[in-house]
Each structure stands twice: as C-alpha cells, then as structure tokens.
Design a protein around this motif. Structure first.
Motif, PDB file in Angstrom:
ATOM      1  N   VAL A 130       0.835  -1.233  -0.036  1.00 36.28           N
ATOM      2  CA  VAL A 130       0.011   0.043   0.072  1.00 36.28           C
ATOM      3  C   VAL A 130       0.850   1.138  -0.005  1.00 36.28           C
ATOM      4  O   VAL A 130       1.789   1.276   0.681  1.00 36.28           O
ATOM      5  N   GLN A 131       0.486   2.357  -0.853  1.00 39.30           N
ATOM      6  CA  GLN A 131       1.128   3.503  -0.979  1.00 39.30           C
ATOM      7  C   GLN A 131       0.083   4.596  -0.730  1.00 39.30           C
ATOM      8  O   GLN A 131      -0.859   4.383  -1.605  1.00 39.30           O
ATOM      9  N   ILE A 132       0.419   5.447   0.226  1.00 37.62           N
ATOM     10  CA  ILE A 132      -0.611   6.664   0.486  1.00 37.62           C
ATOM     11  C   ILE A 132       0.081   7.913   0.009  1.00 37.62           C
ATOM     12  O   ILE A 132       1.224   8.117   0.303  1.00 37.62           O
ATOM     13  N   MET A 133      -0.713   8.764  -0.726  1.00 35.32           N
ATOM     14  CA  MET A 133      -0.101  10.116  -1.238  1.00 35.32           C
ATOM     15  C   MET A 133      -1.412  11.193  -1.089  1.00 35.32           C
ATOM     16  O   MET A 133      -2.505  10.746  -0.924  1.00 35.32           O
ATOM     17  N   LYS A 134      -0.842  12.359  -1.416  1.00 34.77           N
ATOM     18  CA  LYS A 134      -1.992  13.442  -1.324  1.00 34.77           C
ATOM     19  C   LYS A 134      -2.680  13.207  -2.653  1.00 34.77           C
ATOM     20  O   LYS A 134      -2.043  12.530  -3.576  1.00 34.77           O
ATOM     21  N   ALA A 135      -3.871  13.753  -2.430  1.00 30.96           N
ATOM     22  CA  ALA A 135      -4.961  13.352  -3.683  1.00 30.96           C
ATOM     23  C   ALA A 135      -4.106  13.971  -4.935  1.00 30.96           C
ATOM     24  O   ALA A 135      -4.593  13.677  -5.928  1.00 30.96           O
ATOM     25  N   ASP A 136      -3.549  15.488  -4.980  1.00 34.98           N
ATOM     26  CA  ASP A 136      -3.086  15.886  -5.994  1.00 34.98           C
ATOM     27  C   ASP A 136      -1.658  15.844  -6.403  1.00 34.98           C
ATOM     28  O   ASP A 136      -1.003  16.541  -7.008  1.00 34.98           O
ATOM     29  N   ALA A 137      -0.987  14.669  -5.539  1.00 34.14           N
ATOM     30  CA  ALA A 137       0.522  14.578  -5.793  1.00 34.14           C
ATOM     31  C   ALA A 137       0.798  13.313  -5.984  1.00 34.14           C
ATOM     32  O   ALA A 137       0.090  12.107  -5.835  1.00 34.14           O
ATOM     33  N   ASP A 138       1.940  12.704  -6.435  1.00 39.28           N
ATOM     34  CA  ASP A 138       2.525  11.364  -6.758  1.00 39.28           C
ATOM     35  C   ASP A 138       3.498  11.138  -5.651  1.00 39.28           C
ATOM     36  O   ASP A 138       4.016  10.118  -5.557  1.00 39.28           O
ATOM     37  N   GLU A 139       3.879  12.048  -4.768  1.00 38.66           N
ATOM     38  CA  GLU A 139       4.878  11.687  -3.488  1.00 38.66           C
ATOM     39  C   GLU A 139       4.387  10.697  -2.587  1.00 38.66           C
ATOM     40  O   GLU A 139       3.262  11.152  -2.228  1.00 38.66           O
ATOM     41  N   VAL A 140       4.888   9.694  -2.264  1.00 34.12           N
ATOM     42  CA  VAL A 140       4.262   8.671  -1.243  1.00 34.12           C
ATOM     43  C   VAL A 140       4.640   9.291  -0.056  1.00 34.12           C
ATOM     44  O   VAL A 140       5.648   9.660   0.578  1.00 34.12           O
ATOM     45  N   ARG A 159      -3.884 -11.536  -8.659  1.00 33.41           N
ATOM     46  CA  ARG A 159      -3.652  -9.907  -8.636  1.00 33.41           C
ATOM     47  C   ARG A 159      -4.628  -9.104  -8.630  1.00 33.41           C
ATOM     48  O   ARG A 159      -5.431  -9.143  -9.359  1.00 33.41           O
ATOM     49  N   TRP A 160      -4.776  -8.235  -7.552  1.00 33.30           N
ATOM     50  CA  TRP A 160      -5.794  -7.167  -7.661  1.00 33.30           C
ATOM     51  C   TRP A 160      -5.150  -5.734  -7.413  1.00 33.30           C
ATOM     52  O   TRP A 160      -4.189  -5.624  -6.422  1.00 33.30           O
ATOM     53  N   GLU A 161      -5.361  -4.977  -8.049  1.00 34.38           N
ATOM     54  CA  GLU A 161      -4.925  -3.389  -7.875  1.00 34.38           C
ATOM     55  C   GLU A 161      -6.086  -2.661  -7.771  1.00 34.38           C
ATOM     56  O   GLU A 161      -7.009  -2.533  -8.422  1.00 34.38           O
ATOM     57  N   TRP A 162      -5.881  -1.600  -6.910  1.00 38.11           N
ATOM     58  CA  TRP A 162      -7.251  -0.548  -6.667  1.00 38.11           C
ATOM     59  C   TRP A 162      -6.426   0.649  -6.317  1.00 38.11           C
ATOM     60  O   TRP A 162      -5.457   0.807  -5.733  1.00 38.11           O
ATOM     61  N   GLU A 163      -7.157   1.662  -6.702  1.00 39.68           N
ATOM     62  CA  GLU A 163      -6.719   3.131  -6.144  1.00 39.68           C
ATOM     63  C   GLU A 163      -8.034   3.777  -5.645  1.00 39.68           C
ATOM     64  O   GLU A 163      -9.052   3.869  -6.255  1.00 39.68           O
ATOM     65  N   GLN A 164      -7.882   4.216  -4.392  1.00 41.80           N
ATOM     66  CA  GLN A 164      -9.208   4.764  -3.736  1.00 41.80           C
ATOM     67  C   GLN A 164      -8.712   6.078  -3.129  1.00 41.80           C
ATOM     68  O   GLN A 164      -7.466   6.309  -2.478  1.00 41.80           O
ATOM     69  N   LYS A 165      -9.799   6.778  -3.268  1.00 39.49           N
ATOM     70  CA  LYS A 165      -9.702   8.172  -2.700  1.00 39.49           C
ATOM     71  C   LYS A 165     -10.174   8.462  -1.165  1.00 39.49           C
ATOM     72  O   LYS A 165     -11.254   7.733  -1.151  1.00 39.49           O
ATOM     73  N   PHE A 166      -9.869   9.172  -0.293  1.00 43.33           N
ATOM     74  CA  PHE A 166     -10.282   9.212   1.044  1.00 43.33           C
ATOM     75  C   PHE A 166      -9.910  10.455   1.635  1.00 43.33           C
ATOM     76  O   PHE A 166      -9.090  11.223   1.091  1.00 43.33           O
ATOM     77  N   TYR A 225      -6.768  12.609   0.309  1.00 38.75           N
ATOM     78  CA  TYR A 225      -5.511  11.629  -0.240  1.00 38.75           C
ATOM     79  C   TYR A 225      -5.996  10.499  -1.139  1.00 38.75           C
ATOM     80  O   TYR A 225      -7.319  10.186  -1.347  1.00 38.75           O
ATOM     81  N   ARG A 226      -5.115   9.747  -1.731  1.00 38.98           N
ATOM     82  CA  ARG A 226      -5.191   8.529  -2.376  1.00 38.98           C
ATOM     83  C   ARG A 226      -4.492   7.432  -2.122  1.00 38.98           C
ATOM     84  O   ARG A 226      -3.352   7.600  -1.868  1.00 38.98           O
ATOM     85  N   ALA A 227      -5.037   6.065  -2.062  1.00 39.24           N
ATOM     86  CA  ALA A 227      -4.440   5.106  -1.783  1.00 39.24           C
ATOM     87  C   ALA A 227      -4.002   4.046  -2.996  1.00 39.24           C
ATOM     88  O   ALA A 227      -5.139   3.814  -3.795  1.00 39.24           O
ATOM     89  N   LYS A 228      -3.098   3.713  -3.177  1.00 35.21           N
ATOM     90  CA  LYS A 228      -2.800   2.756  -4.430  1.00 35.21           C
ATOM     91  C   LYS A 228      -2.512   1.245  -3.540  1.00 35.21           C
ATOM     92  O   LYS A 228      -1.359   1.305  -2.743  1.00 35.21           O
ATOM     93  N   ILE A 229      -3.258   0.499  -3.905  1.00 38.12           N
ATOM     94  CA  ILE A 229      -3.206  -0.967  -3.250  1.00 38.12           C
ATOM     95  C   ILE A 229      -2.821  -1.920  -4.305  1.00 38.12           C
ATOM     96  O   ILE A 229      -3.482  -2.035  -5.256  1.00 38.12           O
ATOM     97  N   LEU A 230      -1.975  -3.014  -3.819  1.00 36.42           N
ATOM     98  CA  LEU A 230      -1.648  -4.076  -4.887  1.00 36.42           C
ATOM     99  C   LEU A 230      -1.770  -5.214  -3.743  1.00 36.42           C
ATOM    100  O   LEU A 230      -0.928  -5.416  -2.693  1.00 36.42           O
ATOM    101  N   VAL A 231      -2.690  -6.336  -4.150  1.00 34.42           N
ATOM    102  CA  VAL A 231      -2.585  -7.838  -3.371  1.00 34.42           C
ATOM    103  C   VAL A 231      -2.207  -8.678  -4.406  1.00 34.42           C
ATOM    104  O   VAL A 231      -2.607  -8.805  -5.516  1.00 34.42           O
ATOM    105  N   THR A 232      -1.359  -9.401  -4.150  1.00 35.93           N
ATOM    106  CA  THR A 232      -0.983 -10.834  -4.981  1.00 35.93           C
ATOM    107  C   THR A 232      -0.968 -11.711  -4.259  1.00 35.93           C
ATOM    108  O   THR A 232      -0.597 -11.893  -3.005  1.00 35.93           O
ATOM    109  N   THR A 233      -0.617 -13.098  -4.829  1.00 35.89           N
ATOM    110  CA  THR A 233      -0.875 -14.229  -4.281  1.00 35.89           C
ATOM    111  C   THR A 233       0.461 -15.198  -5.026  1.00 35.89           C
ATOM    112  O   THR A 233       0.644 -14.667  -6.242  1.00 35.89           O
ATOM    113  N   GLU A 234       0.744 -16.233  -4.301  1.00 36.81           N
ATOM    114  CA  GLU A 234       2.020 -17.072  -4.722  1.00 36.81           C
ATOM    115  C   GLU A 234       1.684 -17.845  -6.104  1.00 36.81           C
ATOM    116  O   GLU A 234       2.454 -18.182  -7.025  1.00 36.81           O
TER     117      GLU A 234
END
Length: 370
Positions: free
Chosen positions: A237-247, A293-300, A280-289
């Motif tokens: 999971v990476q959290i950044m400001k809604a209008d920026a790319d810096e984690v 693979r599931w990728e989501w991007e969620q604003k909050f 903010y917005r969150a970029k989420i990546l969940v993977t299994t062996e």
C-alpha cells in the motif's frame, strides 16, 4: 487456499494457522493446536474421534465430507485423570483474518464479512462447558447441521477447550504479573465437494484513518469473498496526497493468509507522525503466490475532527501542554517572597545605618562641647 494447491496441502497448513489465538475467556490465553490427542495440565487430556466421513484420515482435526441438510454428531473424548472434578470450557468459532494476515479461530471482535453466507457458529453447536468427575471420561458432543442449499467451498472453524479453574503460568511484564492460561484448538473443515475450481476473488471495501494501539494508522479494508482459503498473499500500500505523486506513507507485508469469506483491516502506520487533515489517495496491490493479482486506487479524506481525535490518542506524539497554572502560581509566589525578603533586608540595613549615623552625631556633639 488458492487454486492449483492440492487438497492435501490446503488442509495440511490449517493445523499451523490454528496455533496463535488471543483474547479467550479469562485474561490472557495461550492457544496450542490440538492434534488427534493431547495431554493437558492437571490430568486433563482429549482425543479427536474421527468419523467415517473423515476425508483425510492422516490429520488430527476434523475434515468432513458433508451433504446439504445433513445433521451429524461428532465427538472429542475428554479425560480427567486427576483426583478432583474439573470443568472444561468449550467454544466453537469460525475463521477470521486479523490485521497481520493471520487466521484466528477465537472469540474476537473481528466482524464477519458480508460475503459469509454460513457462519461456522450457526452450523456447529457445542455446550458451553463440560464437567468431568475425578478419574473419569466424557464425550464432548459437537452437533453439525449443514445448510439446506448446496455450496462449493469450506465452512471452516475450530473447537476450543480450556480448563476453567486452571491456575496457568505466571510471568512478569511491564504491566505487572500476567497469568497465561492454556486453551487447545481442534480445527474443523466442512465441505461437500472438491474446491480446486474455486477462483480467487478479492474486493476493496474502504480506506480510512483510525487509531490502533494508541498509534495513528490508515486502514485498508478488503475482503476475500470466496469460500476458500487464500495463502501466500502479499499486500503493498502507498498513500499520497490526492493531487500529488509523492508517497507520504507506505506499508508492505508478505506471507499473509485469509480465511474463507473474511475481511482484513490492513494497517499503514504513520510511524509516529502527526495525522494531517486533507484529501488523499491510496494505491493498493494484493498478490498471491499462485498468480492472483488485484490493484485498486481509492480516494479518501481525513477530516479536521478525525485528525484532532487520533492525534490526541497517539502516545508517540509530543502533545502541546496547556498552561500550568500551578507552576505559574508557584513561580509568582516565589518571586513575591524573594522581593519581600529583599525589602526586609534593605529596610533593616537602612535602619542600622540610620542608627549608626545618629550615634556618630551624638559622639561628635559631645566632643564639641568638651
């Protein structure tokens, strides 16, 4: 469990994940996985009696092939070899996934996922306790009533046993003396057919700010919405400001597991920093062996009220102290006392000086007359 993993392996690791469980019945409890039999403190022992519909007869937990609407009673033999009557507390609990990606089978506060159709506790019933007379044995009857509808997958849970009045092992901690009482778990898998064809499916629920163990965190809540286990999972999971790319905050954890039809609150720690309100917005990546693979991007949004509330709870933050009126009064009182002492000393010195001057004048006048 995941597609492509053989049935044997799916069930083999179930015994491992049943080991660590917390928050049981009275105070602290240490949970041990119960194989087909076990010797417990105080002369109490137990034995899993596997019925004819046991799928894998090489494991010590219940692995039962069931049918829709089937009712069955399975047994665990309880033995008391001591010379006093004992009471065994019994619980039946479904599998849930904690924030660390560990499956728990206990009386915890984790909510059931909305995708869970058949909670283990509604299918499997046990008595709350069993009394064992001195030097006696008793069968613990576990009543199973399968749902009317046919289903594919697992209803998974565990049967917990704990001696009610056992003293437990004492240990010293920072909070004082801690008593660890032992509880023992026998797993139970209920299925009606093979689960190899179940496709893994995850769902993102929400991202929100909160507090965990008096620390600021951002929780990512997502669900395993299939009636099968997920193994070898990694969450990034990476959290950044809604209008920026810096984690600004991030977290990653591997070797996680999820119970069938369960949710997880995956925490992203703020690492002792102050929670700042904003979008903010969150970029989420969940993977299994096995390739899931599931990728989501969620604003909050973190509101001013939330930031103030959670910052006040965070023990790692240095809170701004208010005015210490007691200290201020002490300082003012001390200054007044010093000023009074100076005044009295100066007054006394002046009085002594005037007295000496008067004596000197009198001596001078006397000499002049002579």
């Amino acid at each position: 469990m995941t597609k492509g993993v053989c049935t044997m392996n799916k069930k083999a690791w179930l015994g491992i994940i049943l080991v660590y469980i917390t928050g049981l019945f009275l105070g602290n409890a240490t949970i041990s996985y119960a194989d087909e039999s076990g010797e417990v403190e105080g002369g109490f022992s137990y034995e899993v009696i596997r019925p004819e519909n046991q799928i894998d007869k090489g494991v010590g937990y219940f692995d039962l092939l069931m049918k829709p609407k089937q009712k069955q009673t399975v047994k665990i033999k309880l033995n008391n070899t001591g010379d006093k009557e004992i009471t065994i507390l019994v619980g039946a609990y479904g599998g849930k996934t904690n924030s660390g990606g560990v499956i728990e089978y206990s009386n915890n506060a984790i909510e059931n996922d909305k995708s869970l159709k058949y909670p283990f506790e509604s299918v499997v019933k046990v008595p709350k306790e069993v009394k064992l007379a001195a030097n006696s044995s008793e069968d613990l009857n576990i009543e199973i009533a399968m749902p009317k509808s046919e289903f594919e997958g697992y209803i998974a849970g565990g049967i917990l046993l704990q001696e009610k009045d056992a003293e437990g092992a004492k240990s010293q901690s920072q909070q004082g003396m801690v008593v660890n009482k032992f509880a023992y778990l026998t797993g139970m898998l209920l299925s009606e057919k093979k689960t190899d064809n179940i496709k893994q499916e995850m769902k993102l629920n929400r991202v929100y700010a909160t507090s965990k163990n008096h620390r600021n965190v951002i929780n990512v809540n997502y669900s395993n919405i299939q009636p099968d286990f997920v193994d070898g999972m990694t969450t990034d999971v990476q959290i950044m400001k809604a209008d920026a790319d810096e984690v600004v905050y991030d977290a990653k954890k591997s070797q996680m597991r999820m119970a069938p039809n369960s949710m997880i609150d995956f925490p992203v720690s703020l690492e002792g920093s102050e929670m700042v309100p904003g979008d903010y917005r969150a970029k989420i990546l969940v993977t299994t062996e096995t390739g899931g693979r599931w990728e989501w991007e969620q604003k909050f949004t973190i509101t001013d009220e939330e930031a103030d509330k959670y910052n006040a709870r965070d023990l790692t933050l240095v809170q701004e102290p208010g005015l210490n009126w007691r200290l201020i009064l002490l300082i003012v009182g001390g200054l007044l006392l010093v000023l009074l002492l100076i005044y009295l000393i100066v007054r006394k010195m002046n009085k002594e000086r005037r007295k000496k001057e008067l004596i000197a004048k009198k001596l001078a006048a006397k000499k002049k007359k002579e």
